[in-house]
Design an enzyme around this catalytic site. Structure first.
Site, PDB file in Angstrom:
ATOM      1  N   LYS A  80      26.596  45.107  37.230  1.00  0.00           N
ATOM      2  CA  LYS A  80      24.564  44.586  37.631  1.00  0.00           C
ATOM      3  C   LYS A  80      23.650  44.622  36.700  1.00  0.00           C
ATOM      4  O   LYS A  80      23.970  44.259  35.457  1.00  0.00           O
ATOM      5  CB  LYS A  80      24.886  46.614  38.160  1.00  0.00           C
ATOM      6  CG  LYS A  80      23.243  46.370  38.702  1.00  0.00           C
ATOM      7  CD  LYS A  80      23.027  48.056  39.092  1.00  0.00           C
ATOM      8  CE  LYS A  80      22.001  47.909  39.895  1.00  0.00           C
ATOM      9  NZ  LYS A  80      21.831  49.480  40.183  1.00  0.00           N
ATOM     10  N   SER A 155      21.328  50.641  45.264  1.00  0.00           N
ATOM     11  CA  SER A 155      20.509  49.209  44.250  1.00  0.00           C
ATOM     12  C   SER A 155      21.402  48.376  44.288  1.00  0.00           C
ATOM     13  O   SER A 155      21.383  47.139  43.778  1.00  0.00           O
ATOM     14  CB  SER A 155      19.447  49.318  43.632  1.00  0.00           C
ATOM     15  OG  SER A 155      20.469  50.390  42.736  1.00  0.00           O
ATOM     16  N   SER A 179      22.374  54.719  43.479  1.00  0.00           N
ATOM     17  CA  SER A 179      22.069  53.156  44.132  1.00  0.00           C
ATOM     18  C   SER A 179      24.118  53.225  43.735  1.00  0.00           C
ATOM     19  O   SER A 179      24.336  51.557  44.391  1.00  0.00           O
ATOM     20  CB  SER A 179      21.829  52.991  42.599  1.00  0.00           C
ATOM     21  OG  SER A 179      19.910  53.140  43.525  1.00  0.00           O
TER      22      SER A 179
END
Ligand code: GLN
Length: 495
Positions: A80, A155, A179
């Site tokens: 990420k 996310s 997330s």
């Protein structure tokens, strides 16, 4: 070749590497090809450095040739874009950190690198991890491989899509309020939010520090466990970090004994607003456990209805503090102006997206004189009650099963104009971070061709057991083996 690797689990790939049937270099090449072929559809990646990946793969192959074996040796992974990996940008999905390049490795990244994992790319994400859909990125929305007109969930949108689309068998996301679990549920991936403190946050951009955790994702529980096995262990650079009991069981995960397992179904998670198809799938998953000898008990977590308010008060308060460091002074994009004030406000005005600004304002308001007691302090008290709900429940049950989200993945654009609707997508995922508990999302089945996730929650530091339960479930079911239909076509086309 590409198609098989694209949909293979980490365990199969590991076996191929061990036996010498596969090399890390060939694997990484195929991963990069898949990525290039599919990225125009998904937009899951923010940056990549192919030359560097291939060098790392070469080094992993040399270790393999010397007879070394390891759970992550030679395995391609995706990170990420709020994780520091030296030499690559850390965009955080934001314009404000444009041009910022990591000059050190996050502890989790460093440990994966030492174990011989090969990062192939940084993944798109909602800006600073604020969002539930994957639409709030300065780099544009990421798309769901199961239906390109729908969100992948956020996310950690790009990390989860990378696994679902076969860019890599393993990815790291982060989970502050859901997330990794929400996108995993929307994309048929297995993802863990560990007990708070199990994974170091050194080198992870802070969003809400009392809630943030790094979250590993793979196709299977065994794959998640393999990655987790090389990252656990206290880190002196993160004072909240703790050792994980039974971590040595992770590298070769064994299925849990389901006979006698006590599974709790909290009635508050099965009320109004839950799509009946999602409910049916969660119930069917629980019946599968029951058929193997688990006992199922209805339980109550009475303060659940306060969770969204509590989470968004605490989260925004911490966000307003953490975001203050992004001011254009030391790094990132700067808007020049005649005065210091003008530079600071211009930089933040231009650099942050609407959702980040909304949270900074909400958080600063919660913490302000006159409102602190009524809002922030009250939220802290509610947090204690929510935590106590779980403590009481775990006297009666070993794991709790719930839906991950009330609905399947929603259409792109559906909630972007309605922040409250977006926040409500997290109704079932924000409770556990408030209580610092381990929880995960596992593939549970499909509703009209769209994946549905089942959430399992365990007591503090029961992370290994949770993964063992999912591993047992995955021996009995094949939902986790399903891949997006048009993805197979796409990959086969190219090769
Ligand atoms: N969707 C939640 C939020 O927007 C959770 C985000 C996260 O876990 N990073 O705050």
């Amino acid at each position: 070749m590409a198609a098989t690797i694209g949909i293979s689990s980490l365990e199969d790939i590991r076996e191929g590497l061990s036996s010498g049937d596969l090399s890390s270099q060939s694997l990484v090449r195929v991963c990069l090809e898949n990525l290039q072929l599919l990225e125009p559809s998904f937009n899951a990646i923010t940056s990549t450095d192919p030359g560097r990946c291939l060098n790392l793969a070469k080094a992993a192959d040399a270790r393999l040739q010397q007879g070394e074996r390891g759970p992550m040796l030679g395995i391609p992974i995706v990170l990420k874009d709020n994780l520091h990996w030296t030499g690559l940008p850390v965009s955080n999905g934001s314009k404000i950190t444009a041009g910022y390049v990591a000059h050190y490795d996050a502890t989790v990244v460093q440990r994966l690198l030492e174990a011989g994992a090969v990062p192939i790319a940084k993944a798109n994400m909602d800006e600073f991890a604020m969002g539930s859909s994957g639409e709030y990125s300065a780099f544009g929305p990421t798309r769901n491989p199961w239906d390109l007109s729908r969100v992948p969930g956020g996310s950690s949108s790009g990390s989860i899509v990378s696994v679902a689309a076969g860019y890599a068998p393993f990815a790291l996301g982060s989970d502050t309020g859901g997330s990794v679990r929400l996108p995993a549920g929307f994309c048929n991936v297995t993802a863990l939010r560990p007990t708070y403190g199990v994974l170091s946050r050194y080198g992870v951009t802070a969003m809400a520090s009392s809630l943030d955790q790094v979250g590993p994702a793979a196709r299977t529980a065994a794959g998640v466990a393999a990655g987790l096995s090389v990252m656990t262990g206290r880190d002196p650079k993160d004072s909240t970090s703790v050792d994980l009991p039974r971590a040595e069981q992770l590298a070769n995960l064994k299925p849990a004994l389901l006979k006698g397992l006590r599974v709790g179904l909290p009635m508050e998670y099965f009320g109004g607003g839950l799509d009946p198809a999602v409910r049916g799938i969660v119930e069917r998953a629980v019946r599968t456990l029951e058929q193997e000898g688990a006992s199922v008990l209805e339980i109550s977590l009475p303060h659940t209805s306060y969770a969204i308010d509590t989470y968004y008060l605490i989260c925004t308060s911490e966000v307003s503090s953490n975001m203050s460091r992004f001011d254009g002074v030391r790094y990132g994009a700067r808007q020049s102006a005649d005065t210091l004030d003008g530079m600071l406000s211009g930089t933040r005005e231009q650099g942050f997206g609407a959702e980040v600004k909304r949270r900074i304002l909400l958080g600063a308001f919660c913490l302000s004189k006159g409102y602190y007691d009524a809002l922030y302090l009250k939220a802290l008290k509610a947090r204690t009650l929510i935590t106590k709900d779980f403590t009481d429940a775990f006297e009666k049950v070993d794991v709790i099963a719930t839906p991950v989200s009330p609905n399947v993945a929603f259409p792109i654009g559906d909630k972007t104009l309605d922040p409250m609707a977006m926040y409500l997508a997290d109704a079932y995922t924000v409770t556990t971070p408030l209580a610092a508990l381990p929880c995960l999302s596992m593939p549970g089945g499909f509703s009209n061709g769209l994946p549905v996730g089942v959430q399992l929650i365990g007591p503090s530091l029961s992370d290994v057991h949770l993964l063992e339960v999912v591993h047992a479930f995955q021996q009995l079911t094949d939902h986790h083996l399903q891949t997006p239909p048009h993805l197979n076509r796409g990959v086969n086309h190219g090769h």
